[in-house]
Structures are given as structure tokens and as C-alpha cells.
Motif scaffolding. Structure first.
Motif, PDB file in Angstrom:
ATOM      1  N   UNK A 136      44.089  38.921  40.205  1.00 46.87           N
ATOM      2  CA  UNK A 136      43.841  40.279  39.710  1.00 46.87           C
ATOM      3  C   UNK A 136      44.837  41.255  40.311  1.00 46.87           C
ATOM      4  N   UNK A 137      46.108  40.921  40.150  1.00 45.93           N
ATOM      5  CA  UNK A 137      47.156  41.728  40.787  1.00 45.93           C
ATOM      6  C   UNK A 137      47.292  43.111  40.139  1.00 45.93           C
ATOM      7  N   UNK A 138      46.775  43.276  38.903  1.00 45.85           N
ATOM      8  CA  UNK A 138      46.848  44.590  38.258  1.00 45.85           C
ATOM      9  C   UNK A 138      45.696  45.497  38.697  1.00 45.85           C
ATOM     10  N   UNK A 139      44.679  44.914  39.327  1.00 42.34           N
ATOM     11  CA  UNK A 139      43.561  45.711  39.817  1.00 42.34           C
ATOM     12  C   UNK A 139      44.028  46.555  40.997  1.00 42.34           C
ATOM     13  N   UNK A 140      43.591  47.795  41.024  1.00 44.53           N
ATOM     14  CA  UNK A 140      44.007  48.714  42.090  1.00 44.53           C
ATOM     15  C   UNK A 140      43.079  48.554  43.295  1.00 44.53           C
ATOM     16  N   UNK A 141      43.556  47.778  44.288  1.00 42.11           N
ATOM     17  CA  UNK A 141      42.753  47.550  45.491  1.00 42.11           C
ATOM     18  C   UNK A 141      42.899  48.769  46.405  1.00 42.11           C
ATOM     19  N   UNK A 142      42.135  49.822  46.103  1.00 40.59           N
ATOM     20  CA  UNK A 142      42.190  51.061  46.889  1.00 40.59           C
ATOM     21  C   UNK A 142      40.757  51.433  47.294  1.00 40.59           C
ATOM     22  N   UNK A 143      40.585  52.321  48.279  1.00 46.35           N
ATOM     23  CA  UNK A 143      39.249  52.617  48.812  1.00 46.35           C
ATOM     24  C   UNK A 143      38.207  52.988  47.756  1.00 46.35           C
ATOM     25  N   UNK A 144      38.571  53.779  46.744  1.00 42.49           N
ATOM     26  CA  UNK A 144      37.572  54.204  45.754  1.00 42.49           C
ATOM     27  C   UNK A 144      37.081  53.027  44.905  1.00 42.49           C
ATOM     28  N   UNK A 145      37.848  51.908  44.912  1.00 42.26           N
ATOM     29  CA  UNK A 145      37.468  50.733  44.121  1.00 42.26           C
ATOM     30  C   UNK A 145      36.874  49.606  44.971  1.00 42.26           C
ATOM     31  N   UNK A 146      36.424  49.946  46.195  1.00 45.70           N
ATOM     32  CA  UNK A 146      35.930  48.904  47.102  1.00 45.70           C
ATOM     33  C   UNK A 146      34.802  48.073  46.477  1.00 45.70           C
ATOM     34  N   UNK A 147      33.801  48.754  45.912  1.00 45.40           N
ATOM     35  CA  UNK A 147      32.671  48.015  45.335  1.00 45.40           C
ATOM     36  C   UNK A 147      33.083  47.250  44.083  1.00 45.40           C
ATOM     37  N   UNK A 148      34.018  47.790  43.317  1.00 48.88           N
ATOM     38  CA  UNK A 148      34.520  47.058  42.151  1.00 48.88           C
ATOM     39  C   UNK A 148      35.253  45.796  42.591  1.00 48.88           C
ATOM     40  N   UNK A 149      36.012  45.891  43.676  1.00 46.86           N
ATOM     41  CA  UNK A 149      36.711  44.719  44.208  1.00 46.86           C
ATOM     42  C   UNK A 149      35.724  43.660  44.682  1.00 46.86           C
TER      43      UNK A 149
END
Length: 306
Positions: free
Chosen positions: A234-247
Motif C-alpha cells: 500500500x505504497x500509495x497510502x499516506x502513512x501520516x498521523x491523521x491516518x493512524x487508525x486507517x493504517x
């Protein structure tokens, strides 16, 4: 080398510590042509032969030039089909025979103050194993090329334990990528690292909570493998703090899929299904039912964790 949760950078109250030790003068080769890089008067040479072993496991043969030396030094060997091999079981027994330790796979386990540790004597190869060559070509975006190069140059270990379903379970060795895994964890960005930590907490405080060790079929290594695959796929997924739960949800759904299929592909050797000997039958069905109920509950199930 230090590994385990503490070696990777976690500081949970119950973070464990893995300690790996190996000889400076024993080396495992994947092809006998690699012997040219060693002074055989100084180094004990072992040759890998995985022709009769499951993916990720191998036998270690002693070349003729080391046979006499092994007899003189009491190397724990067995003869298989007339060929001298280093026995993982005998090696493990000779290095883990001290009292006050509990055998845990290829390690001796104990506790120092409040920290649990696994202590493994192992063997080392300066070369990347050919069976894991596909991993290199799979790393298009993650990890970065410089991390891949560093990992390849760092070689790998062999730990003294065979596959439960292998033909030579007492004499096989498992290929260990502990160095590579630590480098991968250290190459994560902060959100990826937090996602990994959240998955570890989910395993300990929700899935395995209250279970005895003998009935825990999911391990922290399975969790680590899920996170590695999730980041790479999932390299296109934005692994950033606001997306923690999505990750976290990305990792959770991948784990759920694997449990349903009964397949957990090793990150470096996908042919090695790490669910083969423990996640199957009734235990697999019960785990899937539990995971599915959490999935239907949604991300709010994390509130079950203190």
C-alpha cells in the motif's frame, strides 16, 4: 545482536529482548564456490542443502575438509545418507543446557528483573540466501534501494530449529532474517512504527488476552509480517498521523484475509506459509470467528484494550 521489541525501539512495560550470538569463525555458504572468500584454516565452513527441506529451512553439510576438524572439536553432527550434517537439535541442546532457562523454540528464555528475554546461539552467513532473491526484485518502492542494499550486504542467520512438518525436523535449520527485519523497522516512518506498535498491543491485549501460551496461535512475528506486507503493498497510502487508525485497519483486514485463507506468507520467502503448522482446523475457525466479530464491530473494538 539485540532484537525483540526493545531492539526494535519499543518501550512497553513488557517489551521483550532477543539476544543472538554467533561465532566469528563459523560460516554458512549457499554455494561451495563462496569458499574462495575464506581462509579455511581459520573458518569452519558449512554448506547449505535445502533440497529436502520446506521453504525457509535447510540442512547444513560439513565439507570433507571440515569433517576431521568437527570430530576433533565435538561439533554436534549426525550422518544422513552417509553425509555429515550439523544437527540443530544437538546444537540447541549443547548451547541451551544450563539450568534456570526455559526452552522456547530455538532459544533459551528467562527473565532479568522485569524484562523477558530469548537467548539464541545461531550461525551466520555473509551472503543473502538465493531462495530469498525474489524479495530484492519485489522492493520497488519500500524499502528504499539503499536500505535494500544494506540488508543484502548484512547477510542472514540460521537458527537451530527445524520445520514441524519437515523430513528432518531434528536436524534442519531455519533461515532467520533478524538483521533485515530490524533494519526494516528502523526504516519505517513514525506513523508506520506507531501502527506496528498498535498491532502488537491489539495482539497482546485483545486477541491473546487471558490465553495460556500453548493456545496462542498468533504471534508477534505474524503481526510484524502483516505490517511489512501492508506497507509494501500500500505504497500509495499516506502513512501520516491523521491516518493512524486507517493504517491499522489496512493491517487488520490483511490479517483477517490470511486467517480466512490459512496462509501467512513469510515476507522474505513467500513460499514459506507460517500458518502451516498452527493456524488450521478448529483453532483457525475459532480465530477467524473472533476476528470477523471484531471486524463487524468496527475500529471501536480497540477500546477493549486498556
Amino acid at each position: 545482536m539485540l532484537g525483540g521489541s526493545r531492539g526494535e525501539g519499543f518501550r512497553f512495560n513488557d517489551s521483550d529482548l532477543d539476544i543472538m550470538l554467533w561465532s566469528s569463525f563459523d560460516r554458512v555458504l549457499w554455494d561451495f564456490s563462496q569458499v574462495q572468500f575464506y581462509n579455511t584454516d581459520l573458518y569452519g565452513i558449512m554448506l547449505s542443502d535445502s533440497s529436502e527441506s520446506p521453504p525457509g529451512f535447510t540442512m547444513l553439510l560439513l565439507p570433507l575438509l571440515d569433517t576431521l576438524r568437527s570430530e576433533l572439536s565435538a561439533t554436534p553432527c549426525v550422518k544422513i545418507n552417509g553425509i555429515l550434517c550439523v544437527s540443530s537439535e544437538k546444537y540447541r541442546n549443547s548451547t541451551c543446557s544450563r539450568k534456570n532457562f526455559i526452552m522456547h523454540g530455538p532459544c533459551k528464555s528467562g527473565r532479568i528483573c522485569n524484562t523477558e528475554y530469548d537467548h539464541a546461539h545461531c550461525l551466520f552467513s555473509d551472503f543473502w540466501p538465493p531462495i530469498a532473491s525474489s524479495w530484492v526484485s519485489r522492493c520497488h518502492t519500500w524499502p528504499s534501494p539503499n536500505v535494500v542494499d544494506d540488508i543484502i550486504k548484512s547477510g542472514c542467520h540460521l537458527v537451530a530449529i527445524g520445520h514441524k512438518l519437515g523430513k528432518h525436523v531434528d536436524d534442519e535449520w531455519r533461515i532467520s532474517f533478524s538483521i533485515a527485519e530490524t533494519k526494516l523497522v528502523h526504516s519505517m516512518n513514525h506513523t508506520q512504527f506507531l501502527t506496528y506498535g498498535l498491532m502488537k498491543m491489539f495482539l497482546k491485549e485483545i486477541i491473546n488476552h487471558g490465553l495460556d501460551d500453548e493456545v496462542k496461535i498468533l504471534s508477534s512475528y505474524h503481526i510484524k509480517t502483516v505490517v511489512f506486507w501492508a506497507i509494501q503493498q500500500n505504497t500509495m497510502f499516506d502513512w501520516c498521523p491523521k491516518n493512524l487508525l486507517e493504517g491499522f485497519w489496512v493491517c487488520f483486514k490483511l490479517l483477517l484475509k490470511w486467517i480466512y485463507e490459512g496462509i501467512c506468507p513469510n515476507f522474505f520467502i513467500p513460499e514459506n506459509n507460517m500458518f502451516l503448522s498452527n493456524v488450521y482446523g478448529e483453532a483457525q475457525e475459532m480465530l477467524y470467528t473472533r476476528m470477523q466479530s471484531l471486524y463487524e464491530m468496527g475500529i471501536v473494538f480497540l477500546l477493549q484494550s486498556p
